[in-house]
Design a protein around this motif. Structure first.
Motif, PDB file in Angstrom:
ATOM      1  N   GLU A 160       9.065   5.718 -17.916  1.00 30.18           N
ATOM      2  CA  GLU A 160       8.101   4.676 -17.647  1.00 30.18           C
ATOM      3  C   GLU A 160       7.447   4.221 -18.949  1.00 30.18           C
ATOM      4  N   ARG A 161       6.931   3.005 -18.926  1.00 28.47           N
ATOM      5  CA  ARG A 161       6.217   2.508 -20.089  1.00 28.47           C
ATOM      6  C   ARG A 161       4.923   3.306 -20.249  1.00 28.47           C
ATOM      7  N   GLU A 162       4.592   3.625 -21.507  1.00 29.07           N
ATOM      8  CA  GLU A 162       3.418   4.442 -21.762  1.00 29.07           C
ATOM      9  C   GLU A 162       2.537   3.842 -22.847  1.00 29.07           C
ATOM     10  N   PHE A 163       1.263   4.159 -22.765  1.00 23.04           N
ATOM     11  CA  PHE A 163       0.281   3.703 -23.742  1.00 23.04           C
ATOM     12  C   PHE A 163       0.532   4.366 -25.095  1.00 23.04           C
ATOM     13  N   VAL A 164       0.340   3.569 -26.167  1.00 20.96           N
ATOM     14  CA  VAL A 164       0.450   4.098 -27.525  1.00 20.96           C
ATOM     15  C   VAL A 164      -0.895   3.993 -28.250  1.00 20.96           C
ATOM     16  N   ALA A 165      -1.440   2.772 -28.313  1.00 25.24           N
ATOM     17  CA  ALA A 165      -2.683   2.555 -29.057  1.00 25.24           C
ATOM     18  C   ALA A 165      -3.318   1.251 -28.598  1.00 25.24           C
ATOM     19  N   ALA A 166      -4.628   1.139 -28.819  1.00 21.85           N
ATOM     20  CA  ALA A 166      -5.339  -0.088 -28.492  1.00 21.85           C
ATOM     21  C   ALA A 166      -6.487  -0.281 -29.466  1.00 21.85           C
ATOM     22  N   ILE A 167      -6.903  -1.540 -29.608  1.00 21.41           N
ATOM     23  CA  ILE A 167      -8.011  -1.867 -30.484  1.00 21.41           C
ATOM     24  C   ILE A 167      -8.864  -2.936 -29.815  1.00 21.41           C
ATOM     25  N   ARG A 168     -10.166  -2.699 -29.776  1.00 23.53           N
ATOM     26  CA  ARG A 168     -11.080  -3.660 -29.183  1.00 23.53           C
ATOM     27  C   ARG A 168     -11.360  -4.801 -30.162  1.00 23.53           C
ATOM     28  N   ARG A 169     -11.945  -5.843 -29.640  1.00 20.40           N
ATOM     29  CA  ARG A 169     -12.415  -6.911 -30.517  1.00 20.40           C
ATOM     30  C   ARG A 169     -13.701  -6.443 -31.179  1.00 20.40           C
ATOM     31  N   GLY A 170     -14.310  -7.306 -31.924  1.00 15.59           N
ATOM     32  CA  GLY A 170     -15.593  -6.982 -32.534  1.00 15.59           C
ATOM     33  C   GLY A 170     -15.476  -5.890 -33.573  1.00 15.59           C
ATOM     34  N   LEU A 171     -16.074  -4.740 -33.299  1.00 11.97           N
ATOM     35  CA  LEU A 171     -16.066  -3.629 -34.254  1.00 11.97           C
ATOM     36  C   LEU A 171     -14.702  -2.974 -34.377  1.00 11.97           C
ATOM     37  N   GLY A 172     -13.785  -3.324 -33.503  1.00 13.51           N
ATOM     38  CA  GLY A 172     -12.424  -2.802 -33.608  1.00 13.51           C
ATOM     39  C   GLY A 172     -12.299  -1.334 -33.277  1.00 13.51           C
ATOM     40  N   VAL A 173     -13.001  -0.883 -32.259  1.00 17.37           N
ATOM     41  CA  VAL A 173     -12.849   0.491 -31.799  1.00 17.37           C
ATOM     42  C   VAL A 173     -11.398   0.716 -31.387  1.00 17.37           C
ATOM     43  N   THR A 174     -10.865   1.878 -31.765  1.00 15.43           N
ATOM     44  CA  THR A 174      -9.453   2.156 -31.508  1.00 15.43           C
ATOM     45  C   THR A 174      -9.268   3.353 -30.577  1.00 15.43           C
ATOM     46  N   TYR A 175      -8.123   3.360 -29.904  1.00 15.03           N
ATOM     47  CA  TYR A 175      -7.740   4.427 -28.989  1.00 15.03           C
ATOM     48  C   TYR A 175      -6.278   4.758 -29.256  1.00 15.03           C
ATOM     49  N   TYR A 176      -5.931   6.036 -29.134  1.00  7.01           N
ATOM     50  CA  TYR A 176      -4.559   6.470 -29.392  1.00  7.01           C
ATOM     51  C   TYR A 176      -4.115   7.470 -28.337  1.00  7.01           C
ATOM     52  N   ALA A 177      -2.832   7.417 -28.025  1.00  3.90           N
ATOM     53  CA  ALA A 177      -2.239   8.474 -27.225  1.00  3.90           C
ATOM     54  C   ALA A 177      -2.210   9.750 -28.067  1.00  3.90           C
ATOM     55  N   ASP A 178      -2.346  10.881 -27.423  1.00  2.25           N
ATOM     56  CA  ASP A 178      -2.343  12.156 -28.156  1.00  2.25           C
ATOM     57  C   ASP A 178      -1.053  12.339 -28.946  1.00  2.25           C
ATOM     58  N   SER A 179       0.050  11.832 -28.425  1.00  2.00           N
ATOM     59  CA  SER A 179       1.351  12.031 -29.060  1.00  2.00           C
ATOM     60  C   SER A 179       1.495  11.306 -30.387  1.00  2.00           C
ATOM     61  N   VAL A 180       0.631  10.322 -30.654  1.00  2.71           N
ATOM     62  CA  VAL A 180       0.757   9.554 -31.899  1.00  2.71           C
ATOM     63  C   VAL A 180      -0.473   9.680 -32.790  1.00  2.71           C
ATOM     64  N   LYS A 181      -1.509  10.330 -32.290  1.00  2.00           N
ATOM     65  CA  LYS A 181      -2.753  10.446 -33.041  1.00  2.00           C
ATOM     66  C   LYS A 181      -2.500  11.136 -34.376  1.00  2.00           C
ATOM     67  N   GLY A 182      -3.026  10.532 -35.443  1.00  2.00           N
ATOM     68  CA  GLY A 182      -2.824  11.074 -36.777  1.00  2.00           C
ATOM     69  C   GLY A 182      -1.570  10.574 -37.467  1.00  2.00           C
ATOM     70  N   ARG A 183      -0.671   9.926 -36.726  1.00  2.00           N
ATOM     71  CA  ARG A 183       0.565   9.396 -37.314  1.00  2.00           C
ATOM     72  C   ARG A 183       0.601   7.872 -37.257  1.00  2.00           C
ATOM     73  N   PHE A 184       0.041   7.293 -36.208  1.00  2.65           N
ATOM     74  CA  PHE A 184       0.059   5.850 -36.022  1.00  2.65           C
ATOM     75  C   PHE A 184      -1.342   5.274 -36.262  1.00  2.65           C
ATOM     76  N   THR A 185      -1.392   4.045 -36.781  1.00  2.83           N
ATOM     77  CA  THR A 185      -2.657   3.348 -36.980  1.00  2.83           C
ATOM     78  C   THR A 185      -2.539   1.919 -36.473  1.00  2.83           C
ATOM     79  N   ILE A 186      -3.447   1.538 -35.594  1.00  2.00           N
ATOM     80  CA  ILE A 186      -3.475   0.162 -35.100  1.00  2.00           C
ATOM     81  C   ILE A 186      -4.547  -0.601 -35.859  1.00  2.00           C
ATOM     82  N   SER A 187      -4.266  -1.866 -36.163  1.00  2.00           N
ATOM     83  CA  SER A 187      -5.236  -2.711 -36.857  1.00  2.00           C
ATOM     84  C   SER A 187      -5.036  -4.147 -36.391  1.00  2.00           C
TER      85      SER A 187
END
Length: 127
Positions: free
Chosen positions: A44-71
């Motif tokens: 199934e399709r799974e979440f990887v990362a997200a970034i909010r508008r404004g201050l750009g708060v970010t969220y990561y899946a545990d499997s990619v945390k520390g390796r992937f960066t969203i901007s």
């Protein structure tokens, strides 16, 4: 209406890096939260990362945390995903998506919160 086009996928060896980009059309890009999802064959399709508008708060899946960066770059209507230390299990089609930016934080992990989707770009990591 937002149209999204991903680029930057390809074949890379384990331990390598790739940078995915998503170009958005429309002058309202900065009002959306942006996310990356992925779908591996037979899964199934799974979440990887997200970034909010404004201050750009970010969220990561545990499997990619520390390796992937969203901007994001609101001036250029783009969102990027820098992927480092890639593993064979990162192999998947990666999708860019846009969501309205008024949900609770936990909702940005949820696929159905995203209204607009790109066509996807293939990332293959060889061992």
């Amino acid at each position: 209406q937002v149209q999204l086009v991903e680029s930057g996928g390809g074949l890379v060896q384990a331990g390598g890096s790739l940078r995915l980009s998503c170009a958005a059309s429309g002058h309202t890009f900065s009002s959306y939260a942006m996310g990356w999802f992925r779908q591996a064959p037979g899964k199934e399709r799974e979440f990887v990362a997200a970034i909010r508008r404004g201050l750009g708060v970010t969220y990561y899946a545990d499997s990619v945390k520390g390796r992937f960066t969203i901007s994001r770059d609101n001036a250029k209507n783009t969102v990027s995903l820098q992927m480092n230390t890639l593993k064979p299990e990162d192999t998947a089609v990666y999708y860019c998506a846009a969501a309205s930016d008024y949900y609770p934080n936990s909702d940005y992990y949820i696929e159905t919160r995203y209204s607009y989707w790109g066509q996807g770009t293939q990332v293959t990591v060889s061992s």
